[in-house]
Design a protein around this motif. Structure first.
Motif, PDB file in Angstrom:
ATOM      1  N   UNK A  91       0.822  -1.215   0.000  1.00  0.00           N
ATOM      2  CA  UNK A  91       0.000   0.000   0.000  1.00  0.00           C
ATOM      3  C   UNK A  91       0.851   1.259   0.000  1.00  0.00           C
ATOM      4  N   UNK A  92       2.184   1.096  -0.034  1.00  0.00           N
ATOM      5  CA  UNK A  92       3.086   2.245  -0.078  1.00  0.00           C
ATOM      6  C   UNK A  92       3.312   2.911   1.255  1.00  0.00           C
ATOM      7  N   UNK A  93       3.068   2.193   2.352  1.00  0.00           N
ATOM      8  CA  UNK A  93       3.238   2.761   3.690  1.00  0.00           C
ATOM      9  C   UNK A  93       4.567   2.299   4.284  1.00  0.00           C
ATOM     10  N   UNK A  94       5.326   3.230   4.824  1.00  0.00           N
ATOM     11  CA  UNK A  94       6.551   2.900   5.531  1.00  0.00           C
ATOM     12  C   UNK A  94       6.184   2.213   6.842  1.00  0.00           C
ATOM     13  N   UNK A  95       7.106   1.411   7.380  1.00  0.00           N
ATOM     14  CA  UNK A  95       6.754   0.555   8.516  1.00  0.00           C
ATOM     15  C   UNK A  95       7.784   0.649   9.640  1.00  0.00           C
ATOM     16  N   UNK A  96       7.294   0.960  10.839  1.00  0.00           N
ATOM     17  CA  UNK A  96       8.068   0.757  12.062  1.00  0.00           C
ATOM     18  C   UNK A  96       7.390  -0.396  12.777  1.00  0.00           C
ATOM     19  N   UNK A  97       8.122  -1.497  12.944  1.00  0.00           N
ATOM     20  CA  UNK A  97       7.540  -2.750  13.443  1.00  0.00           C
ATOM     21  C   UNK A  97       8.173  -3.148  14.766  1.00  0.00           C
ATOM     22  N   UNK A  98       7.353  -3.627  15.678  1.00  0.00           N
ATOM     23  CA  UNK A  98       7.895  -4.130  16.932  1.00  0.00           C
ATOM     24  C   UNK A  98       8.736  -5.371  16.685  1.00  0.00           C
ATOM     25  N   UNK A  99       9.689  -5.598  17.599  1.00  0.00           N
ATOM     26  CA  UNK A  99      10.517  -6.782  17.491  1.00  0.00           C
ATOM     27  C   UNK A  99       9.886  -7.914  18.283  1.00  0.00           C
ATOM     28  N   UNK A 100      10.221  -9.168  17.908  1.00  0.00           N
ATOM     29  CA  UNK A 100      10.961  -9.545  16.713  1.00  0.00           C
ATOM     30  C   UNK A 100      10.151  -9.242  15.454  1.00  0.00           C
ATOM     31  N   UNK A 101      10.829  -8.862  14.400  1.00  0.00           N
ATOM     32  CA  UNK A 101      10.117  -8.450  13.195  1.00  0.00           C
ATOM     33  C   UNK A 101       9.379  -9.627  12.553  1.00  0.00           C
ATOM     34  N   UNK A 102       9.938 -10.820  12.707  1.00  0.00           N
ATOM     35  CA  UNK A 102       9.310 -11.992  12.087  1.00  0.00           C
ATOM     36  C   UNK A 102       9.540 -13.231  12.947  1.00  0.00           C
ATOM     37  N   UNK A 103       8.769 -14.263  12.673  1.00  0.00           N
ATOM     38  CA  UNK A 103       8.900 -15.526  13.396  1.00  0.00           C
ATOM     39  C   UNK A 103      10.192 -16.234  13.000  1.00  0.00           C
ATOM     40  N   UNK A 104      10.586 -16.103  11.728  1.00  0.00           N
ATOM     41  CA  UNK A 104      11.794 -16.771  11.257  1.00  0.00           C
ATOM     42  C   UNK A 104      12.401 -15.989  10.096  1.00  0.00           C
ATOM     43  N   UNK A 105      13.555 -16.450   9.640  1.00  0.00           N
ATOM     44  CA  UNK A 105      14.290 -15.740   8.602  1.00  0.00           C
ATOM     45  C   UNK A 105      13.546 -15.728   7.269  1.00  0.00           C
ATOM     46  N   UNK A 106      12.870 -16.824   6.944  1.00  0.00           N
ATOM     47  CA  UNK A 106      12.117 -16.892   5.686  1.00  0.00           C
ATOM     48  C   UNK A 106      11.061 -15.796   5.635  1.00  0.00           C
ATOM     49  N   UNK A 107      10.326 -15.631   6.739  1.00  0.00           N
ATOM     50  CA  UNK A 107       9.308 -14.578   6.793  1.00  0.00           C
ATOM     51  C   UNK A 107       9.946 -13.202   6.699  1.00  0.00           C
ATOM     52  N   UNK A 108      11.063 -13.004   7.393  1.00  0.00           N
ATOM     53  CA  UNK A 108      11.700 -11.688   7.374  1.00  0.00           C
ATOM     54  C   UNK A 108      12.201 -11.335   5.984  1.00  0.00           C
ATOM     55  N   UNK A 109      12.726 -12.309   5.263  1.00  0.00           N
ATOM     56  CA  UNK A 109      13.177 -12.033   3.897  1.00  0.00           C
ATOM     57  C   UNK A 109      12.011 -11.636   3.003  1.00  0.00           C
TER      58      UNK A 109
END
Length: 343
Positions: A91-109
């Motif tokens: 949607x073109x929105x910048x993101x500040x995300x709480x940590x951990x950013x993802x459950x695993x590396x695959x999701x984060x990539x």
């Protein structure tokens, strides 16, 4: 984009209260919307945190369609980050995300690729990174030749925490490692120049019925004599210390995550020597106080605004990916009996 960064908060988590209060103090950052699965809950939440009456209260998806929203803050359970960060990026929105950013590396990539493809900034909510104490510390450390970082970040959850909190009921499968160990890893990465370690190890000393880590001891090695070990736990009384052992001194911080004072934070440099044929130890310490004009959480939001307005890229190997790679190695070690594994 307007001069003021206009933020929508996706969710009504307790950590969002701290961030909304931080935004109140930030220059050219404002909250324009709060999203919830139940918009009426968002309205009550807005009143509780003293947001103005014209703050839009709607669903998460509706926040992403608002033309006057430049960025979103995501304090949702980690298991929901993949869905909503990707949707926000598209949607073109910048993101500040709480940590951990993802459950695993695959999701984060997947998350970072979506942000890169849509030219939006992604930043995790590690507040101590934006306190001027950190930049002061990192300027002091290299001449002392750091070799080892020890740290602990713990707090003791109450009965309600262990029954209902998303950090232990499946909302964040990484438990204490994702919630607390993320900070321990980050401070070590900072001290050692944000280089990826070579080896990782981890032991879960307590987990709950969902398999969520409650207490862990962990280690990372860089393969050149540098290393870190840390403890993270939801079971132990609050502690948030770090000790940096160097060739010529050691550096101590007893409040590295949340400073004891909102307007300044200290760095203690200690030099010790055995004297009188090692019958006693002589210690000399120097306390460096670093003042900050605004709370570190407010400085985080102002830095996020700067990155958005300057179009700063996260890079191929972002600090979020570095941290997640360490998490991934540590968790793999726990499944292999705590033995050292390659990161």
């Amino acid at each position: 984009m307007s001069k003021t960064l206009r933020v929508a908060v996706l969710g009504t988590a307790s950590i969002a209260r701290k961030n909304i209060a931080a935004i109140f103090l930030a220059t050219d950052v404002t909250v324009v919307a709060v999203g919830s699965r139940k918009p009426e809950k968002a309205r009550a939440y807005c009143e509780e945190v003293a947001l103005p009456p014209d703050t839009v209260c709607c669903t998460y998806a509706e926040c992403l369609t608002m033309p006057n929203v430049d960025a979103v803050y995501i304090p949702l359970p980690t298991t929901l980050h993949l869905e909503w960060v990707v949707k926000a990026a598209k949607a073109g929105k910048h993101v500040l995300c709480e940590k951990p950013v993802a459950v695993n590396l695959t999701e984060l990539k997947t998350i970072t690729e979506a942000c890169k493809e849509n030219n939006v900034v992604l930043m995790d909510g590690v507040m101590f990174m934006h306190h001027p104490r950190l930049s002061t510390l990192l300027s002091m450390v290299p001449p002392l030749k750091p070799l080892h970082v020890s740290s602990a970040f713990t707090f003791r959850g109450d009965d309600d925490f262990f029954k209902n909190n998303i950090r232990v009921n499946g909302g964040d499968p990484l438990g204490c490692l994702g919630d607390l160990g993320w900070y321990d890893i980050r401070i070590a990465l900072a001290v050692f120049g944000y280089k990826l370690p070579t080896y990782a190890s981890g032991v879960i000393t307590e987990e709950n019925e969902h398999g969520v880590p409650i207490t862990m001891t962990c280690g990372l090695k860089w393969g050149d004599g540098r290393s870190t070990n840390f403890m993270c736990s939801f079971r132990m009384k609050t502690q948030q210390w770090v000790k940096i052992a160097c060739e010529t001194a050691h550096i101590d911080l007893d409040d590295f995550v949340i400073p004891n004072n909102e307007t300044s934070a200290g760095i203690k440099v200690v030099k010790e020597e055995f004297v009188d044929e090692a019958r006693r130890c002589e210690s000399v310490s120097d306390l460096v106080e670093v003042e900050n004009g605004k709370p570190q959480q407010t400085l985080m939001w102002e830095e996020f605004r700067r990155r958005v307005q300057e179009g700063e890229s996260n890079g191929e190997l972002s600090i979020e990916i570095l941290t997640q790679l360490c998490i991934e190695g540590i968790m793999r070690s726990t499944r292999e009996g705590g033995k050292e594994v390659e990161v």
